[in-house]
Structure formats: structure tokens, C-alpha cells
Scaffold this motif. Structure first.
Motif, PDB file in Angstrom:
ATOM      1  N   LEU A   8      38.499  -8.940  48.934  1.00  0.00           N
ATOM      2  CA  LEU A   8      39.661  -9.375  49.710  1.00  0.00           C
ATOM      3  C   LEU A   8      40.454  -8.205  50.269  1.00  0.00           C
ATOM      4  CD1 LEU A   8      41.601 -11.444  50.823  1.00  0.00           C
ATOM      5  CD2 LEU A   8      42.656 -11.591  48.553  1.00  0.00           C
ATOM      6  N   LYS A   9      40.669  -7.178  49.486  1.00  0.00           N
ATOM      7  CA  LYS A   9      41.496  -6.054  49.951  1.00  0.00           C
ATOM      8  C   LYS A   9      40.948  -5.476  51.250  1.00  0.00           C
ATOM      9  CE  LYS A   9      43.593  -1.726  48.487  1.00  0.00           C
ATOM     10  NZ  LYS A   9      43.815  -0.801  47.381  1.00  0.00           N
ATOM     11  N   LYS A  10      39.643  -5.287  51.317  1.00  0.00           N
ATOM     12  CA  LYS A  10      39.004  -4.731  52.519  1.00  0.00           C
ATOM     13  C   LYS A  10      39.278  -5.616  53.736  1.00  0.00           C
ATOM     14  CE  LYS A  10      34.448  -5.128  53.768  1.00  0.00           C
ATOM     15  NZ  LYS A  10      33.007  -4.980  53.608  1.00  0.00           N
ATOM     16  N   TYR A  11      39.068  -6.917  53.583  1.00  0.00           N
ATOM     17  CA  TYR A  11      39.257  -7.826  54.713  1.00  0.00           C
ATOM     18  C   TYR A  11      40.734  -8.014  55.054  1.00  0.00           C
ATOM     19  CZ  TYR A  11      34.307  -8.744  54.555  1.00  0.00           C
ATOM     20  OH  TYR A  11      32.940  -8.597  54.591  1.00  0.00           O
ATOM     21  N   GLN A  13      43.063  -5.693  54.729  1.00  0.00           N
ATOM     22  CA  GLN A  13      43.461  -4.487  55.445  1.00  0.00           C
ATOM     23  C   GLN A  13      42.892  -4.476  56.865  1.00  0.00           C
ATOM     24  OE1 GLN A  13      42.163  -1.501  52.610  1.00  0.00           O
ATOM     25  NE2 GLN A  13      44.221  -1.330  51.750  1.00  0.00           N
ATOM     26  N   GLN A  14      41.657  -4.944  57.032  1.00  0.00           N
ATOM     27  CA  GLN A  14      41.067  -5.023  58.375  1.00  0.00           C
ATOM     28  C   GLN A  14      41.867  -5.969  59.270  1.00  0.00           C
ATOM     29  OE1 GLN A  14      36.918  -6.065  57.950  1.00  0.00           O
ATOM     30  NE2 GLN A  14      36.339  -4.007  57.333  1.00  0.00           N
ATOM     31  N   ALA A  15      42.446  -7.008  58.662  1.00  0.00           N
ATOM     32  CA  ALA A  15      43.252  -7.967  59.419  1.00  0.00           C
ATOM     33  C   ALA A  15      44.666  -7.446  59.666  1.00  0.00           C
ATOM     34  CB  ALA A  15      43.306  -9.300  58.671  1.00  0.00           C
ATOM     35  N   GLY A  16      44.988  -6.292  59.093  1.00  0.00           N
ATOM     36  CA  GLY A  16      46.300  -5.687  59.297  1.00  0.00           C
ATOM     37  C   GLY A  16      47.422  -6.397  58.544  1.00  0.00           C
ATOM     38  N   LEU A  17      47.078  -6.991  57.405  1.00  0.00           N
ATOM     39  CA  LEU A  17      48.063  -7.738  56.630  1.00  0.00           C
ATOM     40  C   LEU A  17      48.394  -7.028  55.324  1.00  0.00           C
ATOM     41  CD1 LEU A  17      46.477 -11.300  56.952  1.00  0.00           C
ATOM     42  CD2 LEU A  17      48.509 -10.469  58.145  1.00  0.00           C
ATOM     43  N   THR A  18      49.654  -7.116  54.935  1.00  0.00           N
ATOM     44  CA  THR A  18      50.045  -6.650  53.606  1.00  0.00           C
ATOM     45  C   THR A  18      49.763  -7.787  52.622  1.00  0.00           C
ATOM     46  OG1 THR A  18      52.288  -7.530  53.745  1.00  0.00           O
ATOM     47  CG2 THR A  18      51.934  -5.264  54.578  1.00  0.00           C
ATOM     48  N   ARG A  30      52.761 -12.998  46.063  1.00  0.00           N
ATOM     49  CA  ARG A  30      52.061 -11.719  46.249  1.00  0.00           C
ATOM     50  C   ARG A  30      51.253 -11.359  45.014  1.00  0.00           C
ATOM     51  NH1 ARG A  30      52.284  -6.865  44.583  1.00  0.00           N
ATOM     52  NH2 ARG A  30      54.211  -7.178  43.429  1.00  0.00           N
ATOM     53  N   GLU A  31      51.757 -11.696  43.851  1.00  0.00           N
ATOM     54  CA  GLU A  31      51.057 -11.394  42.599  1.00  0.00           C
ATOM     55  C   GLU A  31      49.689 -12.073  42.537  1.00  0.00           C
ATOM     56  OE1 GLU A  31      54.267 -12.306  42.839  1.00  0.00           O
ATOM     57  OE2 GLU A  31      55.290 -10.523  42.097  1.00  0.00           O
ATOM     58  N   THR A  32      49.584 -13.258  43.125  1.00  0.00           N
ATOM     59  CA  THR A  32      48.302 -13.958  43.166  1.00  0.00           C
ATOM     60  C   THR A  32      47.302 -13.172  44.003  1.00  0.00           C
ATOM     61  OG1 THR A  32      49.403 -16.086  42.910  1.00  0.00           O
ATOM     62  CG2 THR A  32      47.152 -16.123  43.787  1.00  0.00           C
ATOM     63  N   ILE A  33      47.729 -12.667  45.137  1.00  0.00           N
ATOM     64  CA  ILE A  33      46.859 -11.854  45.997  1.00  0.00           C
ATOM     65  C   ILE A  33      46.447 -10.589  45.248  1.00  0.00           C
ATOM     66  CG2 ILE A  33      46.662 -10.595  48.181  1.00  0.00           C
ATOM     67  CD1 ILE A  33      46.781 -13.702  48.462  1.00  0.00           C
ATOM     68  N   MET A  34      47.402  -9.971  44.570  1.00  0.00           N
ATOM     69  CA  MET A  34      47.112  -8.762  43.806  1.00  0.00           C
ATOM     70  C   MET A  34      46.053  -9.047  42.733  1.00  0.00           C
ATOM     71  SD  MET A  34      49.711  -6.501  41.451  1.00  0.00           S
ATOM     72  CE  MET A  34      49.811  -7.826  40.255  1.00  0.00           C
ATOM     73  N   ARG A  35      46.201 -10.146  42.012  1.00  0.00           N
ATOM     74  CA  ARG A  35      45.236 -10.492  40.961  1.00  0.00           C
ATOM     75  C   ARG A  35      43.866 -10.823  41.548  1.00  0.00           C
ATOM     76  NH1 ARG A  35      47.068 -14.924  37.351  1.00  0.00           N
ATOM     77  NH2 ARG A  35      45.272 -14.262  36.141  1.00  0.00           N
ATOM     78  N   LEU A  36      43.848 -11.474  42.698  1.00  0.00           N
ATOM     79  CA  LEU A  36      42.577 -11.755  43.367  1.00  0.00           C
ATOM     80  C   LEU A  36      41.867 -10.455  43.739  1.00  0.00           C
ATOM     81  CD1 LEU A  36      43.520 -14.704  45.705  1.00  0.00           C
ATOM     82  CD2 LEU A  36      41.677 -14.730  44.025  1.00  0.00           C
ATOM     83  N   GLU A  37      42.610  -9.521  44.311  1.00  0.00           N
ATOM     84  CA  GLU A  37      42.014  -8.255  44.741  1.00  0.00           C
ATOM     85  C   GLU A  37      41.456  -7.458  43.559  1.00  0.00           C
ATOM     86  OE1 GLU A  37      44.816  -6.165  47.226  1.00  0.00           O
ATOM     87  OE2 GLU A  37      44.501  -7.550  48.889  1.00  0.00           O
ATOM     88  N   LYS A  38      42.016  -7.664  42.394  1.00  0.00           N
ATOM     89  CA  LYS A  38      41.521  -6.979  41.191  1.00  0.00           C
ATOM     90  C   LYS A  38      40.469  -7.813  40.457  1.00  0.00           C
ATOM     91  CE  LYS A  38      45.725  -4.369  40.284  1.00  0.00           C
ATOM     92  NZ  LYS A  38      46.791  -4.103  39.316  1.00  0.00           N
ATOM     93  N   VAL A  55      42.132 -14.124  57.098  1.00  0.00           N
ATOM     94  CA  VAL A  55      41.600 -12.773  57.342  1.00  0.00           C
ATOM     95  C   VAL A  55      40.382 -12.788  58.267  1.00  0.00           C
ATOM     96  CG1 VAL A  55      42.493 -11.868  55.167  1.00  0.00           C
ATOM     97  CG2 VAL A  55      40.138 -12.720  55.255  1.00  0.00           C
ATOM     98  N   ALA A  56      40.011 -13.963  58.747  1.00  0.00           N
ATOM     99  CA  ALA A  56      38.892 -14.137  59.687  1.00  0.00           C
ATOM    100  C   ALA A  56      37.591 -13.535  59.165  1.00  0.00           C
ATOM    101  CB  ALA A  56      39.250 -13.567  61.052  1.00  0.00           C
ATOM    102  N   ALA A  57      37.252 -13.914  57.928  1.00  0.00           N
ATOM    103  CA  ALA A  57      35.991 -13.454  57.323  1.00  0.00           C
ATOM    104  C   ALA A  57      35.388 -14.608  56.530  1.00  0.00           C
ATOM    105  CB  ALA A  57      36.248 -12.265  56.403  1.00  0.00           C
ATOM    106  N   PRO A  58      34.065 -14.670  56.458  1.00  0.00           N
ATOM    107  CA  PRO A  58      33.411 -15.745  55.697  1.00  0.00           C
ATOM    108  C   PRO A  58      33.730 -15.672  54.201  1.00  0.00           C
ATOM    109  CG  PRO A  58      31.834 -14.606  57.118  1.00  0.00           C
ATOM    110  CD  PRO A  58      33.098 -13.802  57.121  1.00  0.00           C
ATOM    111  N   ILE A  59      33.940 -16.835  53.609  1.00  0.00           N
ATOM    112  CA  ILE A  59      34.241 -16.906  52.175  1.00  0.00           C
ATOM    113  C   ILE A  59      33.219 -16.151  51.352  1.00  0.00           C
ATOM    114  CG2 ILE A  59      34.332 -18.466  50.177  1.00  0.00           C
ATOM    115  CD1 ILE A  59      35.523 -20.575  51.994  1.00  0.00           C
ATOM    116  N   GLU A  60      31.943 -16.341  51.669  1.00  0.00           N
ATOM    117  CA  GLU A  60      30.885 -15.732  50.855  1.00  0.00           C
ATOM    118  C   GLU A  60      30.835 -14.208  50.961  1.00  0.00           C
ATOM    119  OE1 GLU A  60      29.029 -17.183  54.726  1.00  0.00           O
ATOM    120  OE2 GLU A  60      30.349 -18.058  53.222  1.00  0.00           O
ATOM    121  N   GLN A  61      31.549 -13.628  51.917  1.00  0.00           N
ATOM    122  CA  GLN A  61      31.645 -12.169  51.986  1.00  0.00           C
ATOM    123  C   GLN A  61      32.888 -11.652  51.266  1.00  0.00           C
ATOM    124  OE1 GLN A  61      31.235 -10.758  56.007  1.00  0.00           O
ATOM    125  NE2 GLN A  61      29.205 -11.634  56.236  1.00  0.00           N
TER     126      GLN A  61
END
Length: 66
Positions: A8-11, A13-18, A30-38, A55-61
Motif C-alpha cells: 500500500l505505501k508504494k501505491y 505514494q505514487q498516487a501522491g497521497l499522505t 490514519r492509524e488504520t492505514i499505518m497498520r495496513l502498510e506495516k 490509489v488506482a491500483a489492482p487489489i491483488e497488487q
């Protein structure tokens, strides 16, 4: 037990989102996003779809269960 890998972090950041901006878009804290990224939290199907669209990316990626 299946291993959970999250790109998630890669996608995000590519989408330009915090983390905060993505959290607002998908209706979580935000904590949920942080936990997902970890890879400390497995998303519901609805949250995974919402994130994928945001983030305009396929779920499976973004979320990989090995």
C-alpha cells in the motif's frame, strides 16, 4: 497460516497521497492505514476495494496473501 504482504505505501505514494488523505478518502483513521502498510492489519473486502480505487491500483497488487 497465510503470510500477508502489503504494498500500500508504494501505491499511496505514487498516487501522491499522505496516510491522512487516504484515510479520509476511504473512511478510516490514519492509524488504520499505518497498520495496513506495516502488514499488521488485514482489511475487509470493502476497505480493500475502496483503497484500490483511491490509489488506482489492482487489489491483488496491493494486498498479497501467500
Amino acid at each position: 497460516m497465510a503470510e500477508f504482504v502489503c504494498h500500500l505505501k508504494k501505491y499511496r505514494q505514487q498516487a501522491g497521497l499522505t496516510q491522512e488523505q487516504l484515510a479520509e478518502k476511504v473512511g478510516v483513521r490514519r492509524e488504520t492505514i499505518m497498520r495496513l502498510e506495516k502488514a499488521q492489519y488485514n482489511p475487509s473486502l470493502k476497505l480493500a476495494v475502496d483503497i484500490s480505487r483511491a490509489v488506482a491500483a489492482p487489489i491483488e497488487q496491493i494486498f498479497i496473501f501467500d
